[in-house]
Design an enzyme around this catalytic site. Structure first.
Site, PDB file in Angstrom:
ATOM      1  CB  SER A  51     -14.978 -12.074  10.534  1.00 28.15           C
ATOM      2  OG  SER A  51     -15.319 -13.126  11.397  1.00 28.15           O
ATOM      3  CE  LYS A 102     -25.337 -12.471  10.888  1.00 28.89           C
ATOM      4  NZ  LYS A 102     -25.337 -11.832  12.192  1.00 28.89           N
ATOM      5  CG  ASP A 140     -26.016 -13.060  15.922  1.00 26.09           C
ATOM      6  OD1 ASP A 140     -24.917 -13.603  16.135  1.00 26.09           O
ATOM      7  OD2 ASP A 140     -26.307 -12.500  14.850  1.00 26.09           O
ATOM      8  CB  ALA A 195     -34.640  -1.513  12.882  1.00 25.71           C
ATOM      9  N   GLY A 241     -19.404  -5.821  23.106  1.00 23.87           N
ATOM     10  CA  GLY A 241     -19.961  -6.760  22.126  1.00 23.87           C
ATOM     11  C   GLY A 241     -19.103  -7.979  21.856  1.00 23.87           C
TER      12      GLY A 241
END
Ligand SMILES: NC(=O)c1ccc[n+]([C@@H]2O[C@H](COP(=O)([O-])OP(=O)(O)OC[C@H]3O[C@@H](n4cnc5c(N)ncnc54)[C@H](OP(=O)(O)O)[C@@H]3O)[C@@H](O)[C@H]2O)c1
Length: 266
Positions: free
Chosen positions: A3, A54, A91, A118, A229
């Site tokens: 991260s 999450k 996000d 997905a 990204g």
């Protein structure tokens, strides 16, 4: 471990001269609930959540917003003045704001979108595209059932396809998004032939380590506009600061350069 969020948020603490810091905490799944409940007594303003927390966190916090409910995952927790926890998914807006910063005229309804993946990232991408009026989202995932599930949840504009069909699915697309983990450092490149993709299609990779994934490099070489990204990460972090501290940091060139310096280019 990968991260960049600590570097990113600590940049903002310095920028605003706030006496605080952003710390990475390695929490095993079975300790997530006590960890989240400890945020308020420990004096945290909130936290972000990453894999694998999450989805599970959604059921732990006291309240969530509509986006988080539809996506089925939260990426950001806010400790409210009474100590209760509110969860949202940044996000979604990070994804849209990042594209719009690079392509101000971008519209989700400009033509068919192809989304690869997905998982949690893909769910936020698909929700964002649906909310912004995309009429056709071709959803390709290695495990077909997960694509089917998303299509059921998000409605008839989402068309699930087999992984083998990913090359053909690019025909006539206006947008291609990689939201699989393929192309990330330590993972193989995404196995995708771009021949059928129109050269005006915008190609977005939500993977941000490295900055230019093999997919983005291949798209750039054939003339497609590309969006990396990292911007998504930067934008979702700015949104968190609005929730945590009522501040509105922007994604500036200096912020981008500071975080880019910590990430391998290719
Ligand atoms: N830029 C940002 O702010 C941001 C935000 C969120 C995520 N991300 C990045 O997006 C990537 C995905 O994250 P996530 O949270 O969505 O992960 P995730 O929930 O674990 O989903 C991973 C996805 O990748 C697919 N995949 C994995 N291995 C594959 C392979 N060998 N071939 C084809 N597909 C494969 C999975 O397919 P199956 O369903 O078949 O397993 C699934 O669709 C990560 O690199 C993450 O860092 C970036």
């Amino acid at each position: 471990m990968h991260s960049r969020s600590p570097a990113l948020h600590n940049y903002f603490f310095k920028k605003y001269g706030l006496a605080g810091s952003y710390v990475p905490l390695a929490i095993p799944p079975e300790r997530l609930e006590p960890a989240l409940r400890a945020l308020a007594p420990l004096g945290f303003a909130g936290c972000n959540l990453t894999i694998p927390h999450k989805e599970r966190a959604l059921a732990i916090v006291d309240e969530i917003d509509n986006a988080a409910r539809r996506i089925g995952a939260i990426s950001c927790v806010v400790v409210r003045p009474d100590g209760s926890l509110w969860g949202t998914n940044n996000d979604v807006h990070g994804f849209a704001r990042n594209i719009l910063q690079h392509r101000p005229g971008w519209r989700a309804d400009a033509g068919p979108a192809v989304v690869l993946g997905a998982g949690g990232g893909a769910r936020a991408v698909v929700y964002c595209l649906v909310e912004r009026g995309a009429r056709e989202i071709r959803l390709v995932n290695r495990t077909r059932e997960r694509a089917d599930t998303l299509a059921r949840e998000f409605g008839s504009s989402v068309i699930p396809l087999d992984w083998e069909d990913r090359h053909r699915a690019l025909d006539g697309a206006a947008l291609l998004v990689n939201s699989t983990s393929q192309g990330m450092i330590g993972q193989p490149s995404l196995d995708l032939r771009l021949d059928a993709l129109p050269s005006i299609a915008v190609v977005v990779d939500i993977v941000y380590i490295p900055r230019e994934t093999p997919l983005l490099a291949a798209a750039r070489r054939r003339g497609n506009p590309t969006v990396d990204g990292l911007g998504m990460l930067l934008h979702q972090a700015c949104i968190a600061w609005k929730y945590w501290f009522d501040l509105d940091p922007e994604v500036t060139a200096d912020l981008r350069e500071t975080i880019e310096a910590t990430i391998p280019k290719t």
